[in-house]
Design a protein around this motif. Structure first.
Motif, PDB file in Angstrom:
ATOM      1  N   SER A   7       8.681  11.887  26.050  1.00  0.00           N
ATOM      2  CA  SER A   7       9.964  11.881  25.341  1.00  0.00           C
ATOM      3  C   SER A   7       9.995  12.936  24.253  1.00  0.00           C
ATOM      4  O   SER A   7      10.999  13.652  24.090  1.00  0.00           O
ATOM      5  N   GLN A   8       8.905  13.064  23.514  1.00  0.00           N
ATOM      6  CA  GLN A   8       8.836  14.036  22.423  1.00  0.00           C
ATOM      7  C   GLN A   8       8.961  15.471  22.925  1.00  0.00           C
ATOM      8  O   GLN A   8       9.663  16.284  22.327  1.00  0.00           O
ATOM      9  N   LEU A   9       8.263  15.774  24.008  1.00  0.00           N
ATOM     10  CA  LEU A   9       8.160  17.158  24.467  1.00  0.00           C
ATOM     11  C   LEU A   9       9.150  17.511  25.570  1.00  0.00           C
ATOM     12  O   LEU A   9       9.237  18.667  25.975  1.00  0.00           O
ATOM     13  N   GLY A  10       9.872  16.524  26.071  1.00  0.00           N
ATOM     14  CA  GLY A  10      10.832  16.802  27.126  1.00  0.00           C
ATOM     15  C   GLY A  10      10.179  17.119  28.457  1.00  0.00           C
ATOM     16  O   GLY A  10      10.638  17.984  29.204  1.00  0.00           O
ATOM     17  N   GLN A  31       0.854  -1.188   0.000  1.00  0.00           N
ATOM     18  CA  GLN A  31       0.000   0.000   0.000  1.00  0.00           C
ATOM     19  C   GLN A  31       0.890   1.239   0.000  1.00  0.00           C
ATOM     20  O   GLN A  31       1.080   1.883   1.038  1.00  0.00           O
ATOM     21  N   LEU A  32       1.425   1.591  -1.136  1.00  0.00           N
ATOM     22  CA  LEU A  32       2.435   2.643  -1.210  1.00  0.00           C
ATOM     23  C   LEU A  32       1.898   3.993  -0.755  1.00  0.00           C
ATOM     24  O   LEU A  32       2.544   4.688   0.026  1.00  0.00           O
ATOM     25  N   THR A  33       0.709   4.363  -1.219  1.00  0.00           N
ATOM     26  CA  THR A  33       0.207   5.699  -0.902  1.00  0.00           C
ATOM     27  C   THR A  33      -0.081   5.854   0.588  1.00  0.00           C
ATOM     28  O   THR A  33       0.272   6.874   1.192  1.00  0.00           O
ATOM     29  N   SER A  34      -0.713   4.850   1.204  1.00  0.00           N
ATOM     30  CA  SER A  34      -1.024   4.968   2.634  1.00  0.00           C
ATOM     31  C   SER A  34       0.252   4.908   3.467  1.00  0.00           C
ATOM     32  O   SER A  34       0.371   5.600   4.487  1.00  0.00           O
ATOM     33  N   THR A  35       1.207   4.091   3.048  1.00  0.00           N
ATOM     34  CA  THR A  35       2.468   4.005   3.777  1.00  0.00           C
ATOM     35  C   THR A  35       3.238   5.311   3.681  1.00  0.00           C
ATOM     36  O   THR A  35       3.799   5.785   4.675  1.00  0.00           O
ATOM     37  N   PHE A  36       3.247   5.912   2.508  1.00  0.00           N
ATOM     38  CA  PHE A  36       3.942   7.191   2.350  1.00  0.00           C
ATOM     39  C   PHE A  36       3.268   8.272   3.188  1.00  0.00           C
ATOM     40  O   PHE A  36       3.954   9.094   3.820  1.00  0.00           O
ATOM     41  N   ARG A  37       1.931   8.284   3.204  1.00  0.00           N
ATOM     42  CA  ARG A  37       1.227   9.273   4.031  1.00  0.00           C
ATOM     43  C   ARG A  37       1.605   9.132   5.489  1.00  0.00           C
ATOM     44  O   ARG A  37       1.795  10.123   6.199  1.00  0.00           O
ATOM     45  N   GLY A  38       1.696   7.881   5.972  1.00  0.00           N
ATOM     46  CA  GLY A  38       2.079   7.654   7.362  1.00  0.00           C
ATOM     47  C   GLY A  38       3.494   8.144   7.642  1.00  0.00           C
ATOM     48  O   GLY A  38       3.754   8.745   8.692  1.00  0.00           O
ATOM     49  N   TRP A  39       4.399   7.885   6.713  1.00  0.00           N
ATOM     50  CA  TRP A  39       5.785   8.345   6.857  1.00  0.00           C
ATOM     51  C   TRP A  39       5.845   9.871   6.857  1.00  0.00           C
ATOM     52  O   TRP A  39       6.506  10.481   7.706  1.00  0.00           O
ATOM     53  N   LEU A  40       5.131  10.488   5.929  1.00  0.00           N
ATOM     54  CA  LEU A  40       5.096  11.953   5.852  1.00  0.00           C
ATOM     55  C   LEU A  40       4.477  12.548   7.110  1.00  0.00           C
ATOM     56  O   LEU A  40       4.970  13.561   7.645  1.00  0.00           O
ATOM     57  N   LYS A  41       3.425  11.920   7.616  1.00  0.00           N
ATOM     58  CA  LYS A  41       2.767  12.416   8.824  1.00  0.00           C
ATOM     59  C   LYS A  41       3.723  12.429  10.005  1.00  0.00           C
ATOM     60  O   LYS A  41       3.783  13.417  10.749  1.00  0.00           O
ATOM     61  N   ARG A  42       4.478  11.341  10.191  1.00  0.00           N
ATOM     62  CA  ARG A  42       5.423  11.289  11.305  1.00  0.00           C
ATOM     63  C   ARG A  42       6.475  12.384  11.190  1.00  0.00           C
ATOM     64  O   ARG A  42       6.834  13.026  12.186  1.00  0.00           O
ATOM     65  N   ILE A  43       6.950  12.609   9.988  1.00  0.00           N
ATOM     66  CA  ILE A  43       7.951  13.659   9.784  1.00  0.00           C
ATOM     67  C   ILE A  43       7.371  15.027  10.121  1.00  0.00           C
ATOM     68  O   ILE A  43       8.016  15.847  10.788  1.00  0.00           O
ATOM     69  N   MET A  44       6.151  15.289   9.684  1.00  0.00           N
ATOM     70  CA  MET A  44       5.541  16.595   9.932  1.00  0.00           C
ATOM     71  C   MET A  44       5.252  16.807  11.418  1.00  0.00           C
ATOM     72  O   MET A  44       5.465  17.910  11.947  1.00  0.00           O
ATOM     73  N   ILE A  45       4.790  15.773  12.101  1.00  0.00           N
ATOM     74  CA  ILE A  45       4.536  15.889  13.541  1.00  0.00           C
ATOM     75  C   ILE A  45       5.839  16.184  14.273  1.00  0.00           C
ATOM     76  O   ILE A  45       5.917  17.104  15.098  1.00  0.00           O
ATOM     77  N   HIS A  46       6.888  15.424  13.983  1.00  0.00           N
ATOM     78  CA  HIS A  46       8.162  15.627  14.661  1.00  0.00           C
ATOM     79  C   HIS A  46       8.735  17.001  14.359  1.00  0.00           C
ATOM     80  O   HIS A  46       9.295  17.657  15.244  1.00  0.00           O
ATOM     81  N   THR A  47       8.573  17.466  13.119  1.00  0.00           N
ATOM     82  CA  THR A  47       9.092  18.781  12.752  1.00  0.00           C
ATOM     83  C   THR A  47       8.337  19.882  13.482  1.00  0.00           C
ATOM     84  O   THR A  47       8.936  20.837  13.988  1.00  0.00           O
ATOM     85  N   ALA A  48       7.010  19.759  13.533  1.00  0.00           N
ATOM     86  CA  ALA A  48       6.209  20.766  14.230  1.00  0.00           C
ATOM     87  C   ALA A  48       6.527  20.787  15.723  1.00  0.00           C
ATOM     88  O   ALA A  48       6.603  21.859  16.337  1.00  0.00           O
ATOM     89  N   TYR A 106       8.151  23.756  17.965  1.00  0.00           N
ATOM     90  CA  TYR A 106       7.495  24.205  19.197  1.00  0.00           C
ATOM     91  C   TYR A 106       8.498  24.275  20.349  1.00  0.00           C
ATOM     92  O   TYR A 106       8.563  25.264  21.082  1.00  0.00           O
ATOM     93  N   ARG A 107       9.289  23.229  20.494  1.00  0.00           N
ATOM     94  CA  ARG A 107      10.260  23.186  21.585  1.00  0.00           C
ATOM     95  C   ARG A 107      11.344  24.235  21.394  1.00  0.00           C
ATOM     96  O   ARG A 107      11.820  24.839  22.363  1.00  0.00           O
ATOM     97  N   ALA A 108      11.741  24.463  20.148  1.00  0.00           N
ATOM     98  CA  ALA A 108      12.815  25.412  19.873  1.00  0.00           C
ATOM     99  C   ALA A 108      12.401  26.848  20.158  1.00  0.00           C
ATOM    100  O   ALA A 108      13.250  27.703  20.425  1.00  0.00           O
ATOM    101  N   SER A 109      11.098  27.112  20.127  1.00  0.00           N
ATOM    102  CA  SER A 109      10.637  28.482  20.356  1.00  0.00           C
ATOM    103  C   SER A 109      10.942  28.942  21.773  1.00  0.00           C
ATOM    104  O   SER A 109      11.183  30.119  22.021  1.00  0.00           O
ATOM    105  N   GLY A 110      10.914  27.995  22.729  1.00  0.00           N
ATOM    106  CA  GLY A 110      11.256  28.313  24.108  1.00  0.00           C
ATOM    107  C   GLY A 110      10.296  29.267  24.786  1.00  0.00           C
ATOM    108  O   GLY A 110      10.584  29.812  25.853  1.00  0.00           O
ATOM    109  N   LYS A 111       9.129  29.489  24.198  1.00  0.00           N
ATOM    110  CA  LYS A 111       8.199  30.493  24.731  1.00  0.00           C
ATOM    111  C   LYS A 111       7.085  29.886  25.570  1.00  0.00           C
ATOM    112  O   LYS A 111       6.325  30.597  26.197  1.00  0.00           O
TER     113      LYS A 111
END
Length: 202
Positions: A165-168, A78-95, A99-104
């Motif tokens: 772990s994600q948010l410290g 299932q290439l499309t659904s698998t790619f969406r899941g991979w992209l979603k994880r990247i976007m969540i981690h990036t966001a 958020y953490r880098a803002s320090g606000k």
């Protein structure tokens, strides 16, 4: 509790991913445009402003293009659904990184701040009765700290240990912020005239 996303043509996606693995600018641009709305919808749930969400989307796609060679297109049925899941994880981690880098904003809040707001981590039946768009609109009104934990736990299915772990933060702080987020959503439901739903929360 998720927003349905249409499947794109797997042959098109396969070709675009192949082009991205060769660092073809045209393929990168087309992939970006194809999944921009999906990525933006994810990042908007975590960012404080649309500009911050846009920054997270762009940073996330840079990571996609950097790491796309590791995404083995021959490995998935299932290439499309698998790619969406991979992209979603990247976007969540990036966001979340943004958020953490803002320090606000501090997520480490004392449970004693609101001792009466202790809700069990069970299914959120009141929200289940609302549409996805209604849920996202209400969650968007939460403070950034509450919104981050609520999104990770309820919308994206992370455990409290993973959120910590994600948010410290500590696991206790994650649980506390989720309880407080639910309490605030109960208030927002009342304010938005969802009295019947609000009465069943908790």
């Amino acid at each position: 509790m998720s927003s349905a996303q249409p499947d794109h043509d797997p042959d098109l996606l396969l070709g675009l991913l192949g082009g991205c693995q060769r660092a073809d600018r045209g393929s990168q641009r087309r992939l970006y445009m194809l999944y921009y709305s999906y990525a933006m919808g994810i990042c908007l749930r975590y960012a404080r402003t649309r500009d911050e969400a846009m920054e997270a989307v762009n940073d996330g796609f840079m990571k996609v293009f950097r790491d796309v060679a590791r995404f083995d297109t021959t490995k998935y049925d299932q290439l499309t659904s698998t790619f969406r899941g991979w992209l979603k994880r990247i976007m969540i981690h990036t966001a979340i990184d943004q958020y953490r880098a803002s320090g606000k904003h501090r997520l480490q809040q004392s449970i004693d701040d609101t001792p009466a707001l202790q809700y069990a981590d069970d299914h959120y039946t009141a929200l289940d009765a609302l549409s996805y768009d209604e849920i996202i609109e209400l969650v968007g009104q939460l403070t950034p700290g509450y919104r981050a934990v609520f999104n990770l736990y309820v919308i994206d299915g992370y455990t409290h240990e993973e959120i910590a772990s994600q948010l410290g933060i500590s696991v206790g702080a994650s649980k506390s912020n989720l309880s407080k987020a639910r309490a605030h959503l109960k208030t927002l439901l009342f304010k938005n005239r969802h009295h019947a739903y609000a009465g069943s929360i908790g």
